[in-house]
Design an enzyme around this catalytic site. Structure first.
Site, mmCIF file in Angstrom:
data_model
loop_
_atom_site.group_PDB
_atom_site.id
_atom_site.type_symbol
_atom_site.label_atom_id
_atom_site.label_comp_id
_atom_site.label_asym_id
_atom_site.label_seq_id
_atom_site.Cartn_x
_atom_site.Cartn_y
_atom_site.Cartn_z
ATOM 1 N N ASN A 163 -13.675 -42.642 -28.345
ATOM 2 C CA ASN A 163 -14.525 -43.754 -28.136
ATOM 3 C C ASN A 163 -15.416 -43.683 -26.876
ATOM 4 O O ASN A 163 -14.858 -43.188 -25.822
ATOM 5 C CB ASN A 163 -13.800 -45.051 -28.424
ATOM 6 N N GLY A 209 -18.150 -48.394 -23.911
ATOM 7 C CA GLY A 209 -19.242 -48.871 -22.758
ATOM 8 C C GLY A 209 -18.695 -50.355 -22.230
ATOM 9 O O GLY A 209 -20.124 -50.642 -21.962
ATOM 10 N N ASN A 227 -8.579 -58.142 -19.130
ATOM 11 C CA ASN A 227 -8.737 -56.619 -18.665
ATOM 12 C C ASN A 227 -9.843 -56.729 -17.905
ATOM 13 O O ASN A 227 -10.984 -56.829 -18.295
ATOM 14 C CB ASN A 227 -8.581 -55.838 -19.758
ATOM 15 N N ASN A 264 -8.665 -52.358 -14.912
ATOM 16 C CA ASN A 264 -8.980 -51.032 -15.672
ATOM 17 C C ASN A 264 -9.748 -50.366 -14.687
ATOM 18 O O ASN A 264 -11.084 -50.311 -14.649
ATOM 19 C CB ASN A 264 -9.816 -51.454 -17.113
ATOM 20 N N CYS A 294 -11.645 -46.491 -16.927
ATOM 21 C CA CYS A 294 -12.338 -46.412 -17.821
ATOM 22 C C CYS A 294 -13.256 -45.036 -17.891
ATOM 23 O O CYS A 294 -14.127 -45.067 -17.029
ATOM 24 C CB CYS A 294 -13.239 -47.795 -18.029
ATOM 25 N N ILE A 338 -1.120 -44.443 -20.130
ATOM 26 C CA ILE A 338 -2.223 -44.328 -19.640
ATOM 27 C C ILE A 338 -3.520 -45.049 -20.565
ATOM 28 O O ILE A 338 -3.388 -45.129 -21.446
ATOM 29 C CB ILE A 338 -2.197 -42.696 -19.722
ATOM 30 N N THR A 365 -7.353 -43.531 -21.834
ATOM 31 C CA THR A 365 -7.649 -42.582 -22.784
ATOM 32 C C THR A 365 -8.131 -41.239 -21.886
ATOM 33 O O THR A 365 -8.194 -41.408 -20.518
ATOM 34 C CB THR A 365 -9.071 -42.788 -23.493
ATOM 35 N N GLY A 380 -4.858 -42.332 -29.414
ATOM 36 C CA GLY A 380 -4.468 -42.019 -30.696
ATOM 37 C C GLY A 380 -3.171 -40.802 -30.595
ATOM 38 O O GLY A 380 -2.857 -40.354 -29.434
#
Ligand SMILES: Cc1cc2nc3c(=O)[nH]c(=O)nc-3n(C[C@H](O)[C@H](O)[C@H](O)COP(=O)(O)O)c2cc1C
Length: 325
Positions: free
Chosen positions: A79, A82, A109, A136, A139, A200, A202, A226
């Protein structure tokens, strides 16, 4: 089936930085909108989760990245949303009043392009009913801030320290797997005032359309989530736990959880709570199934309470740390 311990506590209830979580499960940021996303789905209840993390929020509204923003991959998903969000003032003034705080704990977040932006968004959440604040710094889908801060321990510590100065609410730092030494970063963030970690976020990835020979994702690269990332995530939780355990700092383990067995792996590796993200896209009712599976496991293995699993890993005697081949 016994649900209460000898002292009358529910077997799944955990204390997370002083916050009572009804279960160790946490719905992850970006996968549940602003806490209302799944409440229209029959059978879904925020009560099945100990906490719900809201979508990443910045000072000003953001439209996010151009499409495509999602691409399915083997055992996972890329993903690059943004950080689309309506800005912190809208979240605090219009969205938070609509949430039912009797159902679960809500965690903001926070994202930003500068240290000052992180601190200002945190300050505005501090002045709100939100239960805790997740920073975060990991990102991968924005040009400035995000993972650029999270991969540098000095910058990570600066962001945490700036946020710490403006809130007494529990501060959870979300760590990036895209860095050399996640444990050293965690140590610096603890010194800077982090109360907890989310481990974690991504992993960076790319997928290519071989007919156009262009990346499928509009942003070219995206964050992989995932089941494909679960073994990486379990190892990172284990590594961060080595730093956290002497400080009593809890971890929300996350990355690819789709079953009670996955959740148990994260707890054994050192997590006190376990996040569910991508799995919600195909099974919004998964939390109640995982809760049932956790209780059955405790029963089967003679544990009184889920917290007994945290860090219960017993390593093999001679781990070949560098020898993987
Ligand atoms: C569509 C999508 C959007 C996400 N947005 C955010 C976000 O805004 N802030 C954040 O900290 N993490 C975000 N994440 C990362 C998740 O919160 C989670 O850490 C990650 O997906 C790993 O868990 P999972 O494999 O169970 O999905 C997002 C993930 C996905 C799939």
């Amino acid at each position: 089936m016994t649900l209460l311990t000898d002292t009358g506590q529910h077997q799944l209830e955990v204390d997370f930085c002083g916050l009572p979580f009804a279960t160790p499960l946490v719905l992850l940021s970006g996968c549940v909108g602003f806490g209302e996303e799944y409440t229209r789905v029959s059978g879904f209840s925020n009560r099945d989760a100990g906490a719900v993390c809201l979508k990443g929020t910045t000072l000003e509204p953001r439209l996010g990245n151009p499409p495509h923003r999602l691409a399915e991959t083997p055992m996972g998903m890329l993903n690059a949303i943004g950080l689309q969000n309506p800005g912190v003032d809208h979240v605090v003034n219009a969205i938070l009043p609509s949430l039912d705080f009797t159902e679960t704990r809500f965690i903001a977040n926070v994202s930003g392009s500068t240290v000052e932006e992180y601190a200002e968004v945190t300050r505005r959440f501090d002045d709100s009913p939100i239960d805790a604040i997740e920073i975060n710094i990991s990102c991968p889908n924005v040009r400035e801030g995000g993972v650029a801060f999270g991969n540098d321990p000095n910058m990570s510590a600066r962001v945490v320290a700036a946020c710490r100065r403006v809130t007494r609410k529990p501060l959870i730092t979300k760590l990036s797997p895209n860095q050399t030494d996640i444990a050293e970063n965690a140590r610096r963030c603890i010194e800077a005032g982090s109360d907890a970690f989310a481990v974690i976020n991504t992993l960076m990835g790319m997928t290519i359309d071989i007919n156009t020979r262009k990346p499928v994702i509009g942003n070219n690269q995206g964050g992989l989530s995932g089941p494909a990332i679960k073994p990486v995530a379990v190892l990172k939780v284990h590594q961060v736990y080595q730093v956290c355990k002497s400080h009593g700092i809890p971890i929300i383990g996350q990355g690819g959880v789709t079953s009670p067995e996955d959740a148990i792996e994260f707890l054994v590796a050192g997590a006190s709570a376990v996040g569910i993200g991508t799995a919600l896209f195909y099974d919004p009712l998964i939390c109640s199934k995982i809760n049932d599976g956790l209780i059955a496991y405790l029963q089967r293995h003679g544990f009184q309470h889920v917290s007994q699993l945290t860090g219960s890993l017993s390593l093999n005697p001679a781990p070949g740390a560098c020898c993987t081949g």
